[in-house]
Design a protein around this motif. Structure first.
Motif, mmCIF file in Angstrom:
data_model
loop_
_atom_site.group_PDB
_atom_site.id
_atom_site.type_symbol
_atom_site.label_atom_id
_atom_site.label_comp_id
_atom_site.label_asym_id
_atom_site.label_seq_id
_atom_site.Cartn_x
_atom_site.Cartn_y
_atom_site.Cartn_z
ATOM 1 N N PHE A 176 38.229 36.243 -21.961
ATOM 2 C CA PHE A 176 37.636 35.494 -23.062
ATOM 3 C C PHE A 176 36.144 35.766 -23.128
ATOM 4 C CE2 PHE A 176 37.796 32.743 -19.382
ATOM 5 C CZ PHE A 176 36.511 32.215 -19.320
ATOM 6 N N TRP A 189 37.656 27.217 -22.385
ATOM 7 C CA TRP A 189 37.449 27.716 -21.031
ATOM 8 C C TRP A 189 37.605 26.543 -20.083
ATOM 9 C CZ3 TRP A 189 33.727 26.482 -17.326
ATOM 10 C CH2 TRP A 189 33.710 27.306 -16.214
ATOM 11 N N THR A 201 44.103 38.179 -30.501
ATOM 12 C CA THR A 201 43.101 37.180 -30.145
ATOM 13 C C THR A 201 43.638 35.791 -30.453
ATOM 14 O OG1 THR A 201 42.013 37.170 -32.298
ATOM 15 C CG2 THR A 201 41.197 38.744 -30.675
ATOM 16 N N ALA A 228 39.906 34.337 -26.835
ATOM 17 C CA ALA A 228 40.618 35.118 -25.829
ATOM 18 C C ALA A 228 41.035 36.439 -26.464
ATOM 19 C CB ALA A 228 41.840 34.367 -25.335
ATOM 20 N N THR A 251 36.361 29.155 -27.284
ATOM 21 C CA THR A 251 35.955 30.534 -27.069
ATOM 22 C C THR A 251 37.123 31.393 -27.539
ATOM 23 O OG1 THR A 251 35.058 32.090 -25.457
ATOM 24 C CG2 THR A 251 36.761 30.602 -24.670
#
Length: 107
Positions: A50, A87, A82, A102, A100
């Motif tokens: 990520f 996180w 994606t 990945a 975020t």
């Protein structure tokens, strides 16, 4: 000249270098950077990594909007996958407040 210079090489899908590749040059650059990040941040068990939009902008030298445009191109052509994620701190188990992105390379 030795083939391997103390691990300073990354594996890269050669298709990205061929004339028949239909990716734009910026999408190719984004793919090269993502390949390097995959090698840096994944291991035996992890199949994805990520990166925040701002970190990826620094990594590629392109702004966030440009990265989004060429990330979409890579996704549409089946080169990457994606998804949004939080996180999670491995020590505390606490999730980040911001999403975020990945990344998983498919080619």
């Amino acid at each position: 000249m030795p083939k391997y210079r103390n691990g300073n090489f990354i594996q890269l899908n050669r298709e990205v270098l061929h004339d028949e590749c239909t990716l734009t040059w910026r999408a190719k650059w984004l793919y090269v950077v993502l390949s390097e990040l995959e090698h840096r941040y994944t291991g035996e068990e992890e199949t994805f990594f990520f990166r925040s939009q701002e970190d990826l902008a620094r990594d590629t030298g392109m702004d966030v909007k440009t990265n989004l445009k060429y990330r979409k191109e890579l996704e549409e052509k089946g080169w990457i996958k994606t998804w949004k994620m939080h996180w999670q701190n491995p020590e505390t188990g606490k999730k980040s407040s911001k999403y975020t992105i990945a990344y998983r390379l498919l080619k």
